[in-house]
Design an enzyme around this catalytic site. Structure first.
Site, PDB file in Angstrom:
ATOM      1  N   SER A 230      33.061  43.152  31.805  1.00 26.63           N
ATOM      2  CA  SER A 230      31.905  43.181  32.705  1.00 26.63           C
ATOM      3  C   SER A 230      31.111  44.434  32.374  1.00 26.63           C
ATOM      4  O   SER A 230      31.685  45.431  31.901  1.00 26.63           O
ATOM      5  CB  SER A 230      32.384  43.253  34.159  1.00 26.63           C
ATOM      6  OG  SER A 230      31.325  43.632  35.009  1.00 26.63           O
TER       7      SER A 230
ATOM      8  N   TYR B 214      37.988  47.489  40.253  1.00 29.56           N
ATOM      9  CA  TYR B 214      37.464  46.432  39.374  1.00 29.56           C
ATOM     10  C   TYR B 214      36.815  47.051  38.126  1.00 29.56           C
ATOM     11  O   TYR B 214      37.059  46.612  37.000  1.00 29.56           O
ATOM     12  CB  TYR B 214      36.442  45.613  40.165  1.00 29.56           C
ATOM     13  CG  TYR B 214      35.778  44.492  39.409  1.00 29.56           C
ATOM     14  CD1 TYR B 214      36.363  43.238  39.325  1.00 29.56           C
ATOM     15  CD2 TYR B 214      34.535  44.672  38.793  1.00 29.56           C
ATOM     16  CE1 TYR B 214      35.751  42.197  38.648  1.00 29.56           C
ATOM     17  CE2 TYR B 214      33.913  43.648  38.111  1.00 29.56           C
ATOM     18  CZ  TYR B 214      34.515  42.402  38.042  1.00 29.56           C
ATOM     19  OH  TYR B 214      33.903  41.380  37.360  1.00 29.56           O
TER      20      TYR B 214
END
Ligand code: NDP
Length: 247
Positions: free
Chosen positions: A141, A155
């Site tokens: 990401s 995350y």
């Protein structure tokens, strides 16, 4: 020629669903992994079988669990005999204010997003290494690169870890298997369904294309990286964020 086989972790919804669909459309046997939502997975299997006459295997398994990750690979090989591509897509985000974040949150996120891809890549080694033009694609990401948020501190760390994992795996698997990562920016999936509308608008304004990606726009890059069209791309991270400014 024998049909090629792909495993897509978290392949039943969102970006994973688009990846499973793309590979089914291209004539692959598709192993769709998921962890909880039987109904979604079964519906996708039925749809892909009807639409593309594809061979689909569903495997309910938690990629963060060592036994489950091994069983996923074993079931895939028992059914299709080989693995040509592994797409490590399964991921979770537990967004909370920084001071509310617990060790359990952090460990769960790391276990799913980072340890999971390690486990599946390890258990698939003996099969991928003997396949021809084999590839692994790990979904990272832009949160692992330059868009950092305190609410997703665990995350973001997991996704930065996926990039390191990708480069290490490219080394471990060389020269037989290419290992790359895709780092999407914002994508229209259920992971983002709870986001505040004003926040979403602010984020869209930072994207040169002015919108979130559609899952299919990530899937096409994953498919490319697994294909022979990407035969000299290895150990790389491809950002797919519509041209976004970091925040
Ligand atoms: P979704 O929440 O829409 O779907 C998640 C999928 O992963 C589901 O199939 C789910 O199965 C499965 N899953 C969750 N935990 C596990 C587990 N422990 N073991 C196996 N499967 C699991 O996610 P997205 O499609 O939005 O995201 C897919 C990937 O892309 C993730 O790695 C995410 O971090 C990354 N990403 C997403 C972005 C976005 O904006 N959406 C941006 C950048 C990266 P079930 O349905 O059974 O729960």
């Amino acid at each position: 020629m024998d049909k090629r086989t792909v495993i897509v972790t978290g392949g039943s919804r969102g970006i994973g669903e688009a990846i499973s669909t793309r590979f089914a459309k291209e004539g692959y046997n598709v192993v769709i992994n998921y962890v909880s939502n039987d109904e979604r997975a079964s519906k996708l299997k039925k749809d892909l079988e009807e639409k593309y006459n594809a061979d689909i295997l569903l495997v309910k398994a938690d990629v963060s669990n060592e036994d489950d990750a091994k069983r996923l690979i074993d079931e895939a090989v028992n059914k299709f005999g080989t693995i040509d591509c592994l797409v490590n897509n399964a991921g979770i985000a537990i967004d909370k204010p920084f001071l509310d974040k617990t060790k359990d949150d952090f460990m769960k996120t790391l276990s799913t997003n980072l340890v999971g891809p390690f486990l599946t890549s390890k258990f698939a080694y003996n099969y991928l290494i003997n396949a021809s033009n084999a590839a692994i694609v790990n979904i990272s990401s832009t949160n692992g690169i330059d868009t950092l948020y305190p609410e997703s501190i665990d995350y973001d760390a997991s996704k930065a870890g996926v990039i390191s994992l990708t480069k290490n795996l490219a080394n471990v698997y060389a020269p037989n298997v290419r290992v790359n990562s895709v780092a999407p920016g914002w994508v229209e999936t259920e992971m983002n369904s709870e986001l505040d509308k004003d926040f979403m608008k602010e984020e869209e304004d930072k994207i040169l294309l002015g919108r979130f990606a559609k899952p299919e726009e990530i899937a096409k890059v994953v498919y490319f990286l697994c294909s022979s069209e990407a035969s000299y791309i290895n150990g790389e991270v491809i950002i797919v964020d519509g041209g976004a400014y970091g925040s």
